[in-house]
Design a protein around this motif. Structure first.
Motif, PDB file in Angstrom:
ATOM      1  N   LEU A   1       0.869  -1.183   0.000  1.00  0.00           N
ATOM      2  CA  LEU A   1       0.000   0.000   0.000  1.00  0.00           C
ATOM      3  C   LEU A   1       0.900   1.224   0.000  1.00  0.00           C
ATOM      4  N   HIS A   2       0.505   2.257  -0.757  1.00  0.00           N
ATOM      5  CA  HIS A   2       1.361   3.434  -0.870  1.00  0.00           C
ATOM      6  C   HIS A   2       0.533   4.719  -0.789  1.00  0.00           C
ATOM      7  N   SER A   3       0.680   5.430   0.319  1.00  0.00           N
ATOM      8  CA  SER A   3       0.064   6.755   0.512  1.00  0.00           C
ATOM      9  C   SER A   3      -1.432   6.753   0.190  1.00  0.00           C
ATOM     10  N   ILE A   4      -2.177   5.871   0.839  1.00  0.00           N
ATOM     11  CA  ILE A   4      -3.620   5.790   0.639  1.00  0.00           C
ATOM     12  C   ILE A   4      -4.319   6.861   1.472  1.00  0.00           C
ATOM     13  N   ASN A   5      -5.180   7.652   0.840  1.00  0.00           N
ATOM     14  CA  ASN A   5      -6.011   8.635   1.530  1.00  0.00           C
ATOM     15  C   ASN A   5      -7.454   8.434   1.089  1.00  0.00           C
ATOM     16  N   LEU A   6      -8.311   8.084   2.044  1.00  0.00           N
ATOM     17  CA  LEU A   6      -9.713   7.808   1.726  1.00  0.00           C
ATOM     18  C   LEU A   6     -10.626   8.228   2.867  1.00  0.00           C
ATOM     19  N   GLU A   7     -11.869   8.555   2.510  1.00  0.00           N
ATOM     20  CA  GLU A   7     -12.921   8.738   3.499  1.00  0.00           C
ATOM     21  C   GLU A   7     -14.138   7.937   3.078  1.00  0.00           C
ATOM     22  N   ILE A   8     -14.710   7.185   4.010  1.00  0.00           N
ATOM     23  CA  ILE A   8     -15.939   6.430   3.765  1.00  0.00           C
ATOM     24  C   ILE A   8     -17.019   7.025   4.659  1.00  0.00           C
ATOM     25  N   ASP A   9     -18.061   7.576   4.062  1.00  0.00           N
ATOM     26  CA  ASP A   9     -19.114   8.238   4.830  1.00  0.00           C
ATOM     27  C   ASP A   9     -20.173   7.254   5.302  1.00  0.00           C
ATOM     28  N   GLU A  10     -20.888   7.661   6.318  1.00  0.00           N
ATOM     29  CA  GLU A  10     -21.961   6.842   6.883  1.00  0.00           C
ATOM     30  C   GLU A  10     -22.976   6.482   5.803  1.00  0.00           C
ATOM     31  N   GLY A  11     -23.336   5.193   5.723  1.00  0.00           N
ATOM     32  CA  GLY A  11     -24.377   4.732   4.811  1.00  0.00           C
ATOM     33  C   GLY A  11     -23.931   4.502   3.385  1.00  0.00           C
ATOM     34  N   GLU A  12     -22.650   4.708   3.079  1.00  0.00           N
ATOM     35  CA  GLU A  12     -22.167   4.479   1.698  1.00  0.00           C
ATOM     36  C   GLU A  12     -22.047   2.986   1.412  1.00  0.00           C
ATOM     37  N   PHE A  13     -22.180   2.659   0.132  1.00  0.00           N
ATOM     38  CA  PHE A  13     -21.902   1.308  -0.369  1.00  0.00           C
ATOM     39  C   PHE A  13     -20.752   1.472  -1.357  1.00  0.00           C
ATOM     40  N   VAL A  14     -19.542   1.155  -0.892  1.00  0.00           N
ATOM     41  CA  VAL A  14     -18.327   1.414  -1.663  1.00  0.00           C
ATOM     42  C   VAL A  14     -17.742   0.104  -2.159  1.00  0.00           C
ATOM     43  N   VAL A  15     -17.497   0.036  -3.473  1.00  0.00           N
ATOM     44  CA  VAL A  15     -16.908  -1.158  -4.085  1.00  0.00           C
ATOM     45  C   VAL A  15     -15.442  -0.880  -4.389  1.00  0.00           C
ATOM     46  N   LEU A  16     -14.591  -1.795  -3.943  1.00  0.00           N
ATOM     47  CA  LEU A  16     -13.143  -1.690  -4.115  1.00  0.00           C
ATOM     48  C   LEU A  16     -12.724  -2.630  -5.242  1.00  0.00           C
ATOM     49  N   LEU A  17     -12.164  -2.065  -6.316  1.00  0.00           N
ATOM     50  CA  LEU A  17     -11.784  -2.852  -7.492  1.00  0.00           C
ATOM     51  C   LEU A  17     -10.274  -2.834  -7.682  1.00  0.00           C
ATOM     52  N   GLY A  18      -9.818  -3.761  -8.500  1.00  0.00           N
ATOM     53  CA  GLY A  18      -8.403  -3.794  -8.851  1.00  0.00           C
ATOM     54  C   GLY A  18      -7.957  -5.201  -9.176  1.00  0.00           C
ATOM     55  N   GLN A  19      -6.852  -5.310  -9.889  1.00  0.00           N
ATOM     56  CA  GLN A  19      -6.318  -6.616 -10.251  1.00  0.00           C
ATOM     57  C   GLN A  19      -5.787  -7.341  -9.016  1.00  0.00           C
ATOM     58  N   SER A  20      -5.687  -8.658  -9.113  1.00  0.00           N
ATOM     59  CA  SER A  20      -5.144  -9.456  -8.008  1.00  0.00           C
ATOM     60  C   SER A  20      -3.785  -8.903  -7.609  1.00  0.00           C
ATOM     61  N   GLY A  21      -3.586  -8.707  -6.298  1.00  0.00           N
ATOM     62  CA  GLY A  21      -2.315  -8.202  -5.807  1.00  0.00           C
ATOM     63  C   GLY A  21      -2.205  -6.698  -5.780  1.00  0.00           C
ATOM     64  N   CYS A  22      -3.302  -5.978  -6.089  1.00  0.00           N
ATOM     65  CA  CYS A  22      -3.239  -4.510  -6.110  1.00  0.00           C
ATOM     66  C   CYS A  22      -3.279  -3.904  -4.713  1.00  0.00           C
ATOM     67  N   GLY A  23      -3.639  -4.704  -3.701  1.00  0.00           N
ATOM     68  CA  GLY A  23      -3.657  -4.197  -2.329  1.00  0.00           C
ATOM     69  C   GLY A  23      -5.026  -4.166  -1.679  1.00  0.00           C
ATOM     70  N   LYS A  24      -6.070  -4.656  -2.372  1.00  0.00           N
ATOM     71  CA  LYS A  24      -7.427  -4.593  -1.820  1.00  0.00           C
ATOM     72  C   LYS A  24      -7.535  -5.349  -0.499  1.00  0.00           C
ATOM     73  N   SER A  25      -7.120  -6.613  -0.511  1.00  0.00           N
ATOM     74  CA  SER A  25      -7.224  -7.445   0.696  1.00  0.00           C
ATOM     75  C   SER A  25      -6.337  -6.901   1.812  1.00  0.00           C
ATOM     76  N   THR A  26      -5.154  -6.449   1.449  1.00  0.00           N
ATOM     77  CA  THR A  26      -4.244  -5.884   2.448  1.00  0.00           C
ATOM     78  C   THR A  26      -4.872  -4.672   3.124  1.00  0.00           C
ATOM     79  N   LEU A  27      -5.525  -3.819   2.332  1.00  0.00           N
ATOM     80  CA  LEU A  27      -6.173  -2.629   2.886  1.00  0.00           C
ATOM     81  C   LEU A  27      -7.301  -3.011   3.846  1.00  0.00           C
TER      82      LEU A  27
END
Length: 551
Positions: free
Chosen positions: A21-47
């Motif tokens: 993971l490299h310099s991730i900046n994110l905000e998830i607001d109350e009630g959002e339905f956020v989908v995280l995409l990316g190729q295998s090994g992009c860091g989704k599971s690690t995040l």
């Protein structure tokens, strides 16, 4: 209000030069339905694992994660376990008790709640999820779809505010996956639950999303609305191949803005084009080769007085073909694969390998000279502490040391060689397991859910590899829930139901005749085009119609 805030987050695994993971900046607001995409090994599971600190991998972490403005590492463990829930890829791995009712109560018991409170919450959640009919069953007897639904219910009974999901439908058949996604929509819309989900199967989840985040090499490259993805992704980006069929068809026909997302919207888009009914030419049936693997009237049960899992199971697999078998969770497909590979012995009937009874082969003859088996859980194949050691050990045993570099490049394992296999993402573990099997130089490949956890690019690479193997005479039998992959690359498809194969046909004929067990492209174009089963089919027919209209 932000439920989750991530500030300048970087993470690297031990002995790794590059950050996961490299310099991730994110905000998830109350009630959002956020989908995280990316190729295998992009860091989704690690995040996701960094957010759920109890399962975070070992390594160097920089930056901070805030839950409701409080640093997540300062939140009391009991509060954190109830407020932030997670559902993982493998339904088996999260179940810890032997009975459904106890699984629902287990987390609440650990929180020390009073018995009457536990009973009320469990009863409410069992009713909400429709679990009451199998409330007292053993967890081991549940189907994959039921197990994953139970995992979700066991998390929800804790009354979390944030739900994390890591590829929760990767092992579910299309109907069970659809039911699971419908439940997520219900939780989000009716309870206002905040959801952050990493997912490769996007047909149903992307239309639900209020926001999409795309990751690449540990960084965020897109953060916005689902309909703007085609504009937001770089031209020709690999993730375009992973988008829902409606979006891919729209993009291939020149569309960019306000893309259709759902089957319904894609169908409306095609109907507005006023296309006349047309069809793709049917596959040319090649003359069948020699039978290399066959089951004759096989019956199998796990318990002597139990029910048959396989009953009058018959199948013929021909040399050099790619045969895929689909069917519901818990119907016995994986059991059939184990019987065909000699790992389980039927109590009636026979399995033949190259015309010889399979029980007449030694293990060395079977698994080092004839067949290789990919199990549902790829981690059972891992015995070493590093990816490089896994490959070297297998290559030495099979005498294929010279193939290691080629295999590493083929599956993109170069950056993972010093990583522990259990620190890999689900997709990376799948690639490593398949790479190990190919080093064995098998003549027959038996694959149980080989595309599980793989992104679109990795699936295409796998398909190209399997096609090369076929050209060299390797026979492939695949059990899968991945209908799109099956439709595009198989020579023959079969439906498993009630302990036996009940039909088999070439892909176009097979999937054109189904209502639910069919591709998104076919559901979108039914009665517009007769037998289009892939996005490429639909685009080809649309361009043909446009050419006729303009010519």
């Amino acid at each position: 209000m932000a439920v989750l805030t991530i500030k300048d987050l970087s993470f690297s695994y031990p002995e790794e030069k590059d950050n996961a993971l490299h310099s991730i900046n994110l905000e998830i607001d109350e009630g959002e339905f956020v989908v995280l995409l990316g190729q295998s090994g992009c860091g989704k599971s690690t995040l996701l694992k960094q957010i759920k600190r109890e399962i975070a991998p070992h390594g160097q972490l920089i930056g901070e994660i805030f839950y409701r403005d409080t640093p997540i590492h300062l939140i009391e463990a009991q509060l954190k376990s109830s407020e932030i829930g997670i559902v993982l890829q493998n339904p088996e791995n999260q179940i810890v008790t032997d009975k459904v009712w106890h699984e629902l109560a287990f987390g609440l018991e650990n929180l020390g709640l009073e018995t009457h409170t536990i009973r009320r919450r469990v009863a409410e959640m069992a009713n909400f999820f429709g679990i009451q009919q199998w409330f007292r069953q053993s967890t081991i007897d549940l189907s994959g779809g039921q197990k994953q639904l139970l995992n979700l219910a066991s998390v929800m009974v804790m009354q979390p505010s944030l739900l994390l999901l890591d590829e929760p439908t990767s092992q579910l058949n299309p109907i069970a996956a659809s039911e699971f996604m419908t439940m997520l929509r219900k939780l989000n819309e009716e309870l206002g639950l905040t959801i952050l989900i990493a997912e490769h199967r996007l047909e149903e989840v992307l239309p639900m999303a209020s926001r999409v985040i795309v990751m690449e090499k540990g960084t965020v490259i897109y953060n916005g609305k689902p309909r703007n993805l085609l504009q937001g992704l770089p031209h020709g980006h690999a993730m375009i191949k992973a988008l829902p069929s409606a979006m891919r068809i729209y993009h291939s026909l020149g569309g960019m803005i306000d893309s259709p997302l759902t089957i319904k919207e894609g169908r409306q888009y095609l109907q507005e084009m006023d296309i006349e009914n047309d069809r793709i030419e049917d596959e040319v049936l090649h003359e069948k080769q020699e039978i290399v693997l066959e089951a004759k009237d096989v019956a199998f049960r796990y318990v002597k007085d139990g029910q048959d899992i396989l009953r009058y199971f018959n199948i013929k697999v021909y040399e050099g073909e790619f045969l895929s078998v689909i069917g519901g969770n818990g119907t016995g497909k994986s059991t059939a694969l184990k019987v065909l590979s000699g790992l389980l012995k039927p109590y009636r009937g026979q399995v033949f390998l190259n015309g010889r009874k399979i029980n007449k082969y030694t293990n060395t003859e079977l698994y080092q000279k004839n067949m290789a088996v990919l199990p549902q859980d790829p981690t059972v194949l891992f015995v070493e502490k590093k990816v490089s050691q896994e490959l070297q050990t297998t290559a030495k045993m099979a005498g294929s040391i010279s193939k290691i570099e080629q295999i590493i490049e083929l599956f993109g394992l170069g950056g993972l060689l010093e990583r522990h296999p259990f620190d890999l993402s689900g997709g990376e573990q799948q690639k490593l397991a398949i790479a190990k099997l190919l080093l064995l130089n098998p003549r027959i490949l038996l694959l149980d859910e080989p595309t599980k956890g793989l992104d679109a690019h990795a699936k295409q690479s796998l398909a190209e590899t399997l096609q090369v193997l076929q050209k060299h005479g390797v026979t492939i039998l695949m059990v899968t829930h991945d209908i799109e992959f099956s439709a595009q690359y198989s020579d023959r498809c079969a439906l498993f139901f009630d302990g036996q194969i009940i039909s088999n046909d070439p892909p176009r004929k097979f999937y054109s005749g189904n209502t639910f067990y069919t591709t998104a492209a076919h559901r979108m174009t039914r009665k517009i085009f007769d037998n289009a089963i892939t996005c490429e089919d639909v685009v080809k027919l649309c361009k043909k119609a446009d050419k006729v209209a303009s010519g």
